[in-house]
Design a protein around this motif. Structure first.
Motif, PDB file in Angstrom:
ATOM      1  N   GLY A  26       0.626  -1.096  -0.013  1.00 55.25           N
ATOM      2  CA  GLY A  26       0.527   0.313  -0.086  1.00 55.25           C
ATOM      3  C   GLY A  26       1.180   1.709   0.182  1.00 55.25           C
ATOM      4  N   PRO A  27      -0.150   2.707   0.140  1.00 54.34           N
ATOM      5  CA  PRO A  27       1.071   3.685  -0.033  1.00 54.34           C
ATOM      6  C   PRO A  27       1.749   3.937   1.450  1.00 54.34           C
ATOM      7  CG  PRO A  27      -1.154   3.913   1.099  1.00 54.34           C
ATOM      8  CD  PRO A  27      -1.041   2.363   0.072  1.00 54.34           C
ATOM      9  N   LEU A  28       2.504   5.081   1.525  1.00 56.43           N
ATOM     10  CA  LEU A  28       2.866   5.280   2.530  1.00 56.43           C
ATOM     11  C   LEU A  28       2.272   6.967   3.072  1.00 56.43           C
ATOM     12  CD1 LEU A  28       6.815   6.490   1.824  1.00 56.43           C
ATOM     13  CD2 LEU A  28       6.010   4.224   3.504  1.00 56.43           C
ATOM     14  N   LEU A  29       1.696   6.205   4.401  1.00 50.67           N
ATOM     15  CA  LEU A  29       0.515   7.544   5.001  1.00 50.67           C
ATOM     16  C   LEU A  29       1.156   8.338   5.232  1.00 50.67           C
ATOM     17  CD1 LEU A  29      -2.052   5.222   6.061  1.00 50.67           C
ATOM     18  CD2 LEU A  29      -1.926   6.341   4.017  1.00 50.67           C
ATOM     19  N   ILE A  60       0.636   8.699  -0.317  1.00 51.09           N
ATOM     20  CA  ILE A  60       2.112   8.763  -1.304  1.00 51.09           C
ATOM     21  C   ILE A  60       1.805   7.668  -1.923  1.00 51.09           C
ATOM     22  CG2 ILE A  60       3.989   9.242  -1.833  1.00 51.09           C
ATOM     23  CD1 ILE A  60       2.633  11.697  -0.382  1.00 51.09           C
ATOM     24  N   CYS A  61       2.133   7.224  -3.425  1.00 52.45           N
ATOM     25  CA  CYS A  61       2.234   5.721  -4.185  1.00 52.45           C
ATOM     26  C   CYS A  61       3.263   5.225  -4.097  1.00 52.45           C
ATOM     27  CB  CYS A  61       1.280   6.275  -5.825  1.00 52.45           C
ATOM     28  SG  CYS A  61       1.620   5.012  -6.438  1.00 52.45           S
ATOM     29  N   PHE A  97      -0.062  10.305  -9.034  1.00 54.94           N
ATOM     30  CA  PHE A  97       0.709  10.289  -8.970  1.00 54.94           C
ATOM     31  C   PHE A  97       1.533  11.984  -8.538  1.00 54.94           C
ATOM     32  CE2 PHE A  97       5.020   9.586  -8.674  1.00 54.94           C
ATOM     33  CZ  PHE A  97       5.537   9.019  -7.881  1.00 54.94           C
ATOM     34  N   PRO A  98       2.061  12.170  -6.962  1.00 52.36           N
ATOM     35  CA  PRO A  98       2.348  10.998  -6.119  1.00 52.36           C
ATOM     36  C   PRO A  98       1.501  10.688  -5.842  1.00 52.36           C
ATOM     37  CG  PRO A  98       3.079  13.700  -5.935  1.00 52.36           C
ATOM     38  CD  PRO A  98       2.764  13.839  -6.878  1.00 52.36           C
TER      39      PRO A  98
END
Length: 86
Positions: free
Chosen positions: A17-20, A44-45, A53-54
């Motif tokens: 998954g993404p960065l939170l 963040i993707c 994106f991003p």
């Protein structure tokens, strides 16, 4: 008003998954472009499949899990992939 040190930003790492990141944030792209979000938490993707994106648009959910990269990435012996990159 006294100058108080700002607390560090909290980044949550999720598998597939993404960065939170607690916002607001500025993201500097590979060519120096700056993208800003003032939201409380931003995603963040990390798989680069996002159309915005991003920022993450949850494309990783529709197309299967993100392919990990970097030194921590380990090949999955049970993965069935046709060899094409996303």
């Amino acid at each position: 008003m006294a100058n108080t040190p700002e607390r560090p930003r909290r980044v949550r790492v999720q598998r597939d998954g993404p960065l939170l990141i607690e916002g607001p944030v500025e993201v500097v792209g590979e060519h120096g472009e700056v993208t800003v979000s003032r939201r409380f938490t931003v995603a963040i993707c990390t798989c680069r499949r996002s159309r915005i994106f991003p920022w993450c648009d949850t494309s990783h959910r529709r197309r299967g899990a993100c392919k990990p990269s970097g030194p921590a990435a380990r090949p999955d012996p049970e993965a069935t992939r046709d060899g094409g990159d996303a």
